[in-house]
Design a protein around this motif. Structure first.
Motif, PDB file in Angstrom:
ATOM      1  N   GLN A  15    -112.773 -69.223 -16.575  1.00  0.00           N
ATOM      2  CA  GLN A  15    -113.577 -68.159 -16.005  1.00  0.00           C
ATOM      3  C   GLN A  15    -112.610 -67.094 -16.002  1.00  0.00           C
ATOM      4  O   GLN A  15    -111.296 -67.295 -15.680  1.00  0.00           O
ATOM      5  CB  GLN A  15    -114.053 -68.582 -14.762  1.00  0.00           C
ATOM      6  N   THR A  16    -112.952 -65.759 -16.171  1.00  0.00           N
ATOM      7  CA  THR A  16    -112.212 -64.528 -16.067  1.00  0.00           C
ATOM      8  C   THR A  16    -112.684 -64.101 -14.696  1.00  0.00           C
ATOM      9  O   THR A  16    -113.867 -63.482 -14.487  1.00  0.00           O
ATOM     10  CB  THR A  16    -112.196 -63.724 -17.300  1.00  0.00           C
ATOM     11  N   VAL A  17    -111.676 -63.643 -13.941  1.00  0.00           N
ATOM     12  CA  VAL A  17    -111.985 -62.672 -12.736  1.00  0.00           C
ATOM     13  C   VAL A  17    -111.182 -61.497 -12.779  1.00  0.00           C
ATOM     14  O   VAL A  17    -110.102 -61.381 -13.317  1.00  0.00           O
ATOM     15  CB  VAL A  17    -111.395 -63.400 -11.441  1.00  0.00           C
ATOM     16  N   TYR A  18    -111.389 -60.365 -11.940  1.00  0.00           N
ATOM     17  CA  TYR A  18    -111.080 -59.309 -12.130  1.00  0.00           C
ATOM     18  C   TYR A  18    -110.532 -58.676 -10.615  1.00  0.00           C
ATOM     19  O   TYR A  18    -111.549 -58.731  -9.682  1.00  0.00           O
ATOM     20  CB  TYR A  18    -111.767 -58.173 -12.778  1.00  0.00           C
ATOM     21  N   TYR A  19    -109.699 -57.825 -10.611  1.00  0.00           N
ATOM     22  CA  TYR A  19    -109.258 -57.327  -9.308  1.00  0.00           C
ATOM     23  C   TYR A  19    -108.445 -55.893  -9.418  1.00  0.00           C
ATOM     24  O   TYR A  19    -107.774 -55.735 -10.484  1.00  0.00           O
ATOM     25  CB  TYR A  19    -107.956 -58.169  -8.645  1.00  0.00           C
ATOM     26  N   THR A  20    -108.751 -55.095  -8.519  1.00  0.00           N
ATOM     27  CA  THR A  20    -108.076 -53.824  -8.470  1.00  0.00           C
ATOM     28  C   THR A  20    -107.488 -53.606  -6.968  1.00  0.00           C
ATOM     29  O   THR A  20    -107.712 -54.198  -5.898  1.00  0.00           O
ATOM     30  CB  THR A  20    -109.195 -52.767  -8.479  1.00  0.00           C
ATOM     31  N   VAL A  21    -106.046 -53.141  -7.418  1.00  0.00           N
ATOM     32  CA  VAL A  21    -105.012 -52.799  -6.321  1.00  0.00           C
ATOM     33  C   VAL A  21    -105.015 -51.522  -6.107  1.00  0.00           C
ATOM     34  O   VAL A  21    -104.598 -50.743  -6.918  1.00  0.00           O
ATOM     35  CB  VAL A  21    -103.859 -53.521  -6.190  1.00  0.00           C
ATOM     36  N   PHE A  22    -105.443 -50.613  -5.011  1.00  0.00           N
ATOM     37  CA  PHE A  22    -105.389 -49.408  -4.657  1.00  0.00           C
ATOM     38  C   PHE A  22    -104.250 -49.325  -4.024  1.00  0.00           C
ATOM     39  O   PHE A  22    -103.549 -49.865  -2.999  1.00  0.00           O
ATOM     40  CB  PHE A  22    -106.518 -48.997  -3.827  1.00  0.00           C
ATOM     41  N   VAL A  23    -103.297 -48.209  -4.357  1.00  0.00           N
ATOM     42  CA  VAL A  23    -101.951 -48.089  -3.788  1.00  0.00           C
ATOM     43  C   VAL A  23    -101.845 -46.538  -3.283  1.00  0.00           C
ATOM     44  O   VAL A  23    -102.231 -45.456  -3.955  1.00  0.00           O
ATOM     45  CB  VAL A  23    -100.823 -48.216  -4.982  1.00  0.00           C
ATOM     46  N   THR A  24    -101.540 -46.467  -1.860  1.00  0.00           N
ATOM     47  CA  THR A  24    -101.699 -45.317  -1.142  1.00  0.00           C
ATOM     48  C   THR A  24    -100.554 -44.876  -0.521  1.00  0.00           C
ATOM     49  O   THR A  24     -99.760 -45.655   0.075  1.00  0.00           O
ATOM     50  CB  THR A  24    -102.742 -45.088  -0.166  1.00  0.00           C
ATOM     51  N   GLY A  25     -99.574 -43.898  -1.008  1.00  0.00           N
ATOM     52  CA  GLY A  25     -98.408 -43.434  -0.327  1.00  0.00           C
ATOM     53  C   GLY A  25     -98.403 -43.140   1.007  1.00  0.00           C
ATOM     54  O   GLY A  25     -99.630 -42.776   1.542  1.00  0.00           O
ATOM     55  N   THR A  26     -97.525 -43.379   1.583  1.00  0.00           N
ATOM     56  CA  THR A  26     -97.396 -43.195   3.120  1.00  0.00           C
ATOM     57  C   THR A  26     -96.377 -41.712   3.547  1.00  0.00           C
ATOM     58  O   THR A  26     -95.889 -41.472   4.799  1.00  0.00           O
ATOM     59  CB  THR A  26     -96.811 -44.157   3.871  1.00  0.00           C
ATOM     60  N   GLY A  27     -96.253 -40.849   2.393  1.00  0.00           N
ATOM     61  CA  GLY A  27     -95.477 -39.800   2.773  1.00  0.00           C
ATOM     62  C   GLY A  27     -93.883 -39.739   2.396  1.00  0.00           C
ATOM     63  O   GLY A  27     -93.376 -38.603   2.513  1.00  0.00           O
ATOM     64  N   GLU A  28     -93.620 -40.714   1.797  1.00  0.00           N
ATOM     65  CA  GLU A  28     -92.108 -40.778   1.257  1.00  0.00           C
ATOM     66  C   GLU A  28     -92.097 -41.092  -0.145  1.00  0.00           C
ATOM     67  O   GLU A  28     -92.989 -41.840  -0.679  1.00  0.00           O
ATOM     68  CB  GLU A  28     -91.436 -41.661   1.994  1.00  0.00           C
ATOM     69  N   PRO A  29     -91.280 -40.756  -0.989  1.00  0.00           N
ATOM     70  CA  PRO A  29     -91.156 -40.860  -2.325  1.00  0.00           C
ATOM     71  C   PRO A  29     -90.646 -42.392  -2.848  1.00  0.00           C
ATOM     72  O   PRO A  29     -89.880 -42.875  -1.769  1.00  0.00           O
ATOM     73  CB  PRO A  29     -90.026 -39.869  -2.930  1.00  0.00           C
ATOM     74  N   ILE A  30     -91.047 -42.801  -3.952  1.00  0.00           N
ATOM     75  CA  ILE A  30     -90.466 -44.097  -4.621  1.00  0.00           C
ATOM     76  C   ILE A  30     -89.926 -43.670  -5.629  1.00  0.00           C
ATOM     77  O   ILE A  30     -90.529 -43.146  -6.626  1.00  0.00           O
ATOM     78  CB  ILE A  30     -91.746 -45.068  -4.737  1.00  0.00           C
ATOM     79  N   PRO A  31     -88.509 -43.777  -5.730  1.00  0.00           N
ATOM     80  CA  PRO A  31     -87.885 -43.143  -7.320  1.00  0.00           C
ATOM     81  C   PRO A  31     -88.329 -44.144  -8.244  1.00  0.00           C
ATOM     82  O   PRO A  31     -88.928 -45.327  -8.073  1.00  0.00           O
ATOM     83  CB  PRO A  31     -86.567 -43.869  -6.915  1.00  0.00           C
ATOM     84  N   PHE A  32     -88.310 -43.293  -9.776  1.00  0.00           N
ATOM     85  CA  PHE A  32     -88.747 -44.177 -10.733  1.00  0.00           C
ATOM     86  C   PHE A  32     -87.824 -45.035 -11.161  1.00  0.00           C
ATOM     87  O   PHE A  32     -86.602 -44.688 -11.983  1.00  0.00           O
ATOM     88  CB  PHE A  32     -89.031 -43.114 -12.031  1.00  0.00           C
ATOM     89  N   ASP A  33     -87.786 -46.340 -11.001  1.00  0.00           N
ATOM     90  CA  ASP A  33     -86.743 -47.467 -11.155  1.00  0.00           C
ATOM     91  C   ASP A  33     -87.708 -48.760 -11.634  1.00  0.00           C
ATOM     92  O   ASP A  33     -88.047 -49.507 -10.727  1.00  0.00           O
ATOM     93  CB  ASP A  33     -86.006 -47.951 -10.099  1.00  0.00           C
ATOM     94  N   PRO A  34     -88.259 -48.720 -12.673  1.00  0.00           N
ATOM     95  CA  PRO A  34     -89.128 -49.883 -13.176  1.00  0.00           C
ATOM     96  C   PRO A  34     -88.770 -51.176 -13.018  1.00  0.00           C
ATOM     97  O   PRO A  34     -89.259 -52.167 -12.886  1.00  0.00           O
ATOM     98  CB  PRO A  34     -89.563 -49.500 -14.674  1.00  0.00           C
ATOM     99  N   SER A  35     -87.183 -51.452 -13.167  1.00  0.00           N
ATOM    100  CA  SER A  35     -86.528 -52.414 -13.139  1.00  0.00           C
ATOM    101  C   SER A  35     -86.696 -53.196 -11.564  1.00  0.00           C
ATOM    102  O   SER A  35     -86.417 -54.243 -11.457  1.00  0.00           O
ATOM    103  CB  SER A  35     -85.231 -52.548 -13.574  1.00  0.00           C
ATOM    104  N   LYS A  36     -86.938 -52.219 -10.702  1.00  0.00           N
ATOM    105  CA  LYS A  36     -86.623 -52.748  -9.127  1.00  0.00           C
ATOM    106  C   LYS A  36     -87.965 -52.457  -8.411  1.00  0.00           C
ATOM    107  O   LYS A  36     -88.610 -53.200  -7.574  1.00  0.00           O
ATOM    108  CB  LYS A  36     -85.649 -51.815  -8.607  1.00  0.00           C
ATOM    109  N   ASN A  37     -88.520 -51.162  -8.620  1.00  0.00           N
ATOM    110  CA  ASN A  37     -89.741 -50.908  -7.750  1.00  0.00           C
ATOM    111  C   ASN A  37     -91.130 -51.232  -8.203  1.00  0.00           C
ATOM    112  O   ASN A  37     -91.613 -50.612  -9.217  1.00  0.00           O
ATOM    113  CB  ASN A  37     -89.787 -49.237  -7.421  1.00  0.00           C
ATOM    114  N   ARG A  38     -91.410 -52.209  -7.983  1.00  0.00           N
ATOM    115  CA  ARG A  38     -92.753 -53.026  -8.704  1.00  0.00           C
ATOM    116  C   ARG A  38     -93.612 -53.491  -7.676  1.00  0.00           C
ATOM    117  O   ARG A  38     -93.328 -53.879  -6.368  1.00  0.00           O
ATOM    118  CB  ARG A  38     -92.388 -54.239  -9.843  1.00  0.00           C
ATOM    119  N   LEU A  39     -95.032 -53.721  -8.099  1.00  0.00           N
ATOM    120  CA  LEU A  39     -96.145 -54.143  -7.043  1.00  0.00           C
ATOM    121  C   LEU A  39     -96.460 -55.553  -7.867  1.00  0.00           C
ATOM    122  O   LEU A  39     -96.899 -55.623  -9.237  1.00  0.00           O
ATOM    123  CB  LEU A  39     -97.096 -53.233  -6.923  1.00  0.00           C
TER     124      LEU A  39
END
Length: 602
Positions: free
Chosen positions: A557-581
């Motif tokens: 069976q295949t299942v599907y999910y969506t994760v909604f991401v909402t900022g809280t007022g502070e930046p997240i630097p672009f660093d794909p090797s570290k900042n991941r969900l």
């Protein structure tokens, strides 16, 4: 190519022979003592302790692998200095429905139990009791107490990456769970009660629950109940504490509420102090390169793998401190029992080497013990010259057999097993690999090593080129998951610091049918973003939303999910090797699938 069949043609030979050991097996029909501390006891197949018989295991004894089924009594009583050690051993309750008047008893004190299982479900009736104290338990599935016939006590233990303590009670029995530490539990909860009939009680007090992102105490079904006062939760924020409890506030069909008040503001003095150890990294010169140690921090007594990666015009020149003497850019620290330090030395040669990077897909697999977990990897040559004999290997910290083979762009096997490949400048090479662990493991993050003859190992980044592996005694769900972002580049890009973005995931179950729990997180970084998880159908219509979502998934069976991401007022630097969900799928207390994407917020 079907990922389930990547390595079916490969025949994996066994690793070096076991050290000298005392081989044991069969039925123990009279009181026996295991007291040989010079060689480990190697269980060949299974040992059964007959009803009315006691097996005593003395301090300092090591028991390896196999099944130890207790129909009578097991006394494994070590000391703080000389614990009884179980490695990959399944300590099982005997199925004794016909002999309920001769209940079994399992007593463990000052023991170190790693892998295997303890008092797990047998699928049949098991009438006995458990006393477990002053022990360290790592990478275990859940403890399943089926209506114990005598009072049971679980006290002053440390549970690391282990499944929940799940209990059903009846009569006037008492289950007392006190002064334990629970860290990074692999189960849906740390402690569950699913039935408490008559005057039976389950008392949970003076424990330390140190994973605020997970359920600590849970009820199940209408006849469940638990007393949960006087515990330490790692916080005084009652909203966080309440999020760590699952009771009638969350599901009206449950038996009642768990009262957690009063609660402790610091650990109880009789509760063990949780120990994890930090690997400090010194780099000289600082501009010469980078070092990644996985994991870091390290659970007490476990291992970590450190990889040194010089930048373009530098070369690796050796290790210092706790890695001194290791000439390879990869250093493994075994049995870490205190904070450690590694020094990485680089030298400016003025001659550019071949920088390489790597990726792994899927991020996680779950298999039956004894089988091989297969996945794909890619090595990318970012240099201006050909990289020679590029290959994949496994850290020496991992006890497993390993095989790899090159693939073409269609992921079809080509080349020769365990033979590297040359990669031209700005080129990439695909590989398939198979890992066959030597025993059960639970949700272990494995750092793979990617290297070429004229290139240093690719930097190791959790989620990008590490691999989570679970191997259990039974077939579980095994979800191959992939996450996609609207930009198509694997990065969730929020337009502003309070905007909302999302990533979507499809996961196909190539394992058995089973109950799964799905959760989103940021890998413990505490990024300034709120995550909201929803199950959807194939076209994105929402089915259910929440912090944790549970459902049954069928084979294929295949299942599907969506994760909604909402900022809280502070930046997240672009660093794909570290900042991941991350989106993780768990079953029976262990990871059975996962995927991840990068995130950035202006």
């Amino acid at each position: 190519m079907d990922i389930k069949n990547i390595a079916t043609a490969a025949i994996l030979t066994s690793m070096a022979a076991h050290a000298v050991a005392v081989d044991v097996g069969g039925i123990i029909n009279s009181d026996s003592i295991w007291d040989n501390t010079d060689e480990p006891y190697e269980i060949i197949g299974s040992v059964q302790v007959a009803p009315g018989v006691t097996l005593t295991i003395k301090p300092g004894v090591t028991v390896n692998t196999g099944s130890l089924s207790v129909f009578g009594n097991l006394n494994a009583i070590g000391t703080a200095e000389n614990p009884v050690i179980f490695n990959g051993t399944h300590i099982r309750p005997g199925e004794n429905k016909a002999s309920r008047r001769q209940p079994f008893r399992i007593d463990l004190q000052y023991s170190k139990v790693t892998g295997g299982s303890l008092y797990g479900s047998t699928g049949g009736a098991t009438y006995g009791s458990l006393n477990l104290s002053d022990s360290i338990l790592t990478d275990l599935p859940y403890i399943y107490l089926w209506y114990p016939v005598a009072n049971s006590n679980i006290e002053r233990n440390i549970f690391i990456n282990s499944g929940e303590i799940s209990a059903g009670l009846s009569g006037n029995t008492r289950l007392y769970i006190a002064n334990n530490v629970f860290i990074d539990q692999a189960g849906w909860s740390s402690i569950m009660n699913w039935a408490a009939y008559d005057s039976s009680t389950q008392i949970v007090e003076f424990n330390s629950f140190l994973s605020p992102d997970r359920i600590a105490l849970a009820l199940a079904y209408s006849n469940s109940k638990m007393i949960g006062m006087n515990n330490y939760w790692g916080t005084s924020d009652q909203s966080i504490i309440e999020s760590m409890i699952w009771d009638r506030n969350d599901d009206l069909s449950l038996g009642g509420y768990i009262d957690y008040r009063p609660f402790l503001l610091s650990p109880h003095p009789s509760t063990p102090i949780w120990k994890s150890h930090t690997i400090g990294v010194n780099i000289s010169p600082i501009e010469g390169g980078s070092v990644t140690c996985t994991p870091n921090p390290v659970n007490d007594g476990m291992a970590t793998t450190c990889i040194a990666s010089p930048v373009r015009d530098y070369s690796f020149d050796g290790w210092g401190s706790d890695c001194f003497g290791e000439i390879s850019p990869t250093c493994v620290l075994q049995n870490v029992t205190e904070d450690r330090t590694v020094d990485a030395l680089f030298v400016d040669t003025g001659e550019p080497h071949q920088p390489i990077n790597a990726a792994v897909l899927p991020y996680a697999r779950a298999i039956e013990a004894g089988q091989s977990a297969t996945a794909f990897a890619t090595i990318i040559n970012n240099g201006d010259r050909t990289a020679y004999n590029c290959r994949v290997s496994l850290s020496k910290a991992m006890q497993a057999e390993f095989i790899y083979q090159t693939t073409n762009t269609s992921n079809t096997l080509i080349g020769i097993p365990n033979e590297g490949a040359d990669i031209p400048s700005d080129g990439a090479q695909g590989y398939a690999f198979a890992i066959t662990p030597l025993g059960p493991i639970h949700s272990q993050e494995i750092p793979l090593i990617f290297e070429c003859d004229n290139a240093y190992p690719a930097p190791s980044h959790i989620g990008l080129n590490t691999f989570i592996l679970t191997a259990t005694d039974t077939v579980t769900p095994d979800l191959l998951a992939i996450g996609v972002t609207p930009s198509g580049d694997g990065v969730v890009k929020l337009d502003s610091s309070d905007a909302t973005g999302f990533f979507a995931t499809a996961a196909v179950n190539i394992g058995s049918a089973g109950l799964i729990t799905v959760r989103a997180d940021d890998g413990g970084l505490g990024l300034p973003a709120n995550l909201h998880l929803c199950e959807t159908n194939a076209v994105g219509q929402q089915i259910a939303c929440g912090n944790d979502l549970t459902r049954t998934v069928a084979e294929d069976q295949t299942v599907y999910y969506t994760v909604f991401v909402t900022g809280t007022g502070e930046p997240i630097p672009f660093d794909p090797s570290k900042n991941r969900l991350f989106l993780r799928f768990a079953a029976g207390g262990t990871t059975v699938g996962a995927t991840n994407v990068a995130v950035t917020v202006p």
